[in-house]
Design an enzyme around this catalytic site. Structure first.
Site, PDB file in Angstrom:
ATOM      1  N   HIS A 135       0.813  -1.226   0.000  1.00 35.97           N
ATOM      2  CA  HIS A 135       0.000   0.000   0.000  1.00 35.97           C
ATOM      3  C   HIS A 135       0.843   1.271   0.000  1.00 35.97           C
ATOM      4  O   HIS A 135       0.328   2.359   0.207  1.00 35.97           O
ATOM      5  CB  HIS A 135      -0.957   0.014   1.194  1.00 35.97           C
ATOM      6  CG  HIS A 135      -0.301  -0.362   2.495  1.00 35.97           C
ATOM      7  ND1 HIS A 135      -0.810  -1.333   3.321  1.00 35.97           N
ATOM      8  CD2 HIS A 135       0.832   0.072   3.089  1.00 35.97           C
ATOM      9  CE1 HIS A 135      -0.019  -1.462   4.373  1.00 35.97           C
ATOM     10  NE2 HIS A 135       0.966  -0.619   4.266  1.00 35.97           N
ATOM     11  N   TYR A 161      17.222   2.129   2.694  1.00 37.95           N
ATOM     12  CA  TYR A 161      17.499   1.521   1.392  1.00 37.95           C
ATOM     13  C   TYR A 161      18.607   2.260   0.652  1.00 37.95           C
ATOM     14  O   TYR A 161      19.010   1.856  -0.437  1.00 37.95           O
ATOM     15  CB  TYR A 161      16.255   1.525   0.505  1.00 37.95           C
ATOM     16  CG  TYR A 161      15.028   0.934   1.154  1.00 37.95           C
ATOM     17  CD1 TYR A 161      15.135  -0.142   2.033  1.00 37.95           C
ATOM     18  CD2 TYR A 161      13.767   1.460   0.906  1.00 37.95           C
ATOM     19  CE1 TYR A 161      14.015  -0.664   2.637  1.00 37.95           C
ATOM     20  CE2 TYR A 161      12.643   0.926   1.502  1.00 37.95           C
ATOM     21  CZ  TYR A 161      12.770  -0.131   2.369  1.00 37.95           C
ATOM     22  OH  TYR A 161      11.657  -0.660   2.968  1.00 37.95           O
TER      23      TYR A 161
END
Length: 488
Positions: free
Chosen positions: A171, A258
């Site tokens: 989502h 990340y």
């Protein structure tokens, strides 16, 4: 319509309830069977009671079953949804704790970085067991909908090795779009049209239009910096937007782990995060949030059960993809969303074997991806770094090759920015030994790893991280919720 849906890991009570309620918002789906399965009988009993209360309150002929025998739950299922967290919070705590000894500070640790890679090592053997059961006992052509992280690795393994029709669902895109609609002053989300593409948790809004008018970088930066809340909570995302020219879907905390630039120096971390909520960069934030949520649910279960005895309001159907995909497949009503699938040329400048997240349309003919997308070069380069880690991680998880696992961790952007090769080798040994009960593929490697740890001279430290918070008690959570109600 009458068909069977199986939910694996249904003990994720809040999420299972949301998926179930969404399904019942589809008028044609009120005669389906939903089979719940989990390794925890206790959690199954709780979620079954809640779902049966929903069915009773709404007078639908939906059948709800619960079984710790997974194969029995999967028998004849047309759709299988996975929400599993292999190792639970116990293993997850090690995903955060052990890397901290080597200076690696994660906010979430469930996608890549040291924690996400080990999470994948635990999940993938189990995912492949699911796929075997699906091939053998589910309905012919059954579709596997994976919600479990690490999304790309799990989906990659299910497609490449599990040989099951699989789509990964997240989502993050929806949440990013909601932010953009708010800062641009849209009256509703329907005014915003966008193309978002990349890989899970590193998708990029490469085309934005508000009521048909194209929105450029400068306007977006100005709108975010003018927002009284997002300007503080999303400092890192805004910085990436300024440098890359496009906005990332992922939260400040997720995105920070990340990349190799923002969490590599402890004294720099505070500059880029916000402590108003866990998702904006707190050390181990999602572990704390998950622990508090579990404790709260266990304590307040009677209230959750009582709240289930309400009529379903279809206007409050969530934007989770699962119910919309099933509605499109079963009724032919077209649904547009963002799906995790094997690339195969959809994104021109990412590898064919990678699991991408990109726009697609669903109808009775299946999921049809929009092809011919090219990412901005910086976005593609950032995605490529993660894809290479994901590929090695998947292959290591399937083969049980601890050397390949260490190479995967070594090539992770944040790990590589913080730790030396010697530290990475010892850290992986330590994590594999600590989580051995959930890593059957590494059973033969564990004795040697223990020997290396006993002889190691690599120094570690006792570090809680740059921005750690303690798990709050039930009393503290009650007081906070009460204060929020009074404020409203």
């Amino acid at each position: 319509m009458s068909f069977k849906i199986a939910i694996i890991g249904a003990g994720s009570v809040g999420f299972t309830k949301k998926l179930f309620t969404d399904l019942l918002c589809v008028p044609e789906f009120r005669d389906i069977e939903v089979a719940l399965t989990d390794i925890s009988q206790h959690n199954l009993d709780m979620i079954k009671a809640i779902l049966e209360k929903i069915v009773e309150a709404n007078g639908f002929p939906v059948k709800v079953t619960a079984d710790t025998d997974r194969r029995r739950a999967l028998e004849g299922a047309k759709y299988i949804i996975s929400c599993v967290r292999v190792g639970g919070l116990e293993a997850y705590a090690d995903d955060i704790r052990i890397p901290l000894k080597y200076g690696i500070d994660q906010c979430v640790g469930d996608t890549i970085c040291a924690g996400g890679i080990l999470y994948g090592q635990r999940n993938i053997p189990v995912i492949l067991d699911f796929c075997k059961d699906i091939r053998e006992v589910a309905a012919p052509g059954a579709k596997f909908l994976n919600y479990a992280n690490p999304m790309a690795m799990n989906t990659w393994a299910a497609i490449e090795y599990g040989k099951v029709d699989t789509v990964g669902l997240c989502h993050g895109v929806q949440h990013g779009a909601e932010q953009i609609a708010e800062i641009l002053g849209a009256k509703s989300l329907s005014e915003l049209d966008y193309i978002c593409s990349g890989i899970n948790h590193q998708t990029w809004f490469i085309d934005l239009r508000l009521n048909g008018r194209k929105i450029g970088k400068d306007e977006l930066v100005a709108a975010f910096e003018a927002h009284p809340v997002f300007s503080q909570q999303e400092k890192l995302r805004i910085d990436v937007l300024k440098r890359f020219g496009v906005y990332s879907t992922e939260s400040n905390g997720h995105l920070s782990e990340y990349l190799p630039w923002y969490r590599k120096r402890p004294d720099e971390i505070a500059r880029w995060i916000d402590m108003s909520d866990w998702i904006h960069g707190e050390t181990g934030g999602y572990l704390r949030h998950s622990t508090e949520t579990r404790n709260w649910f266990e304590t307040e279960f009677p209230q959750f059960l009582a709240s289930a005895a309400k009529p379903i309001d279809p206007t409050k159907r969530s934007n989770e993809h699962a119910s919309h995909i099933l509605e499109a497949l079963e009724t032919g009503r077209v649904y547009r969303g963002h799906f995790n699938v094997k690339n195969n040329g959809v994104i021109s400048n990412l590898p064919a074997d990678a699991i991408i997240e990109s726009p697609g349309f669903v109808d009775r003919f299946g999921i049809n991806m929009v092809s011919g997308i090219t990412l901005p070069e910086a976005c593609a380069a950032t995605c490529m770094a993660s894809i290479n880690v994901q590929r090695m991680s998947v292959h290591a998880a399937v083969s049980g090759d601890i050397d390949l696992l260490k190479l995967a961790v070594l090539h992770d952007p944040l790990v590589g920015a913080v730790a030396t090769p010697e530290e990475v080798w010892q850290m992986v040994d330590e994590m594999v030994v600590a989580q051995a009960r959930w890593l059957p593929q590494y059973a033969d490697a564990v004795p040697a790893a223990k020997e290396r740890l006993a002889k190691s001279t690599v120094k570690t430290r006792d570090w809680a991280g740059a921005a750690r918070r303690n798990v709050r008690s039930i009393e503290e959570l009650r007081a906070e919720k009460s204060a929020l109600k009074k404020a409203v």
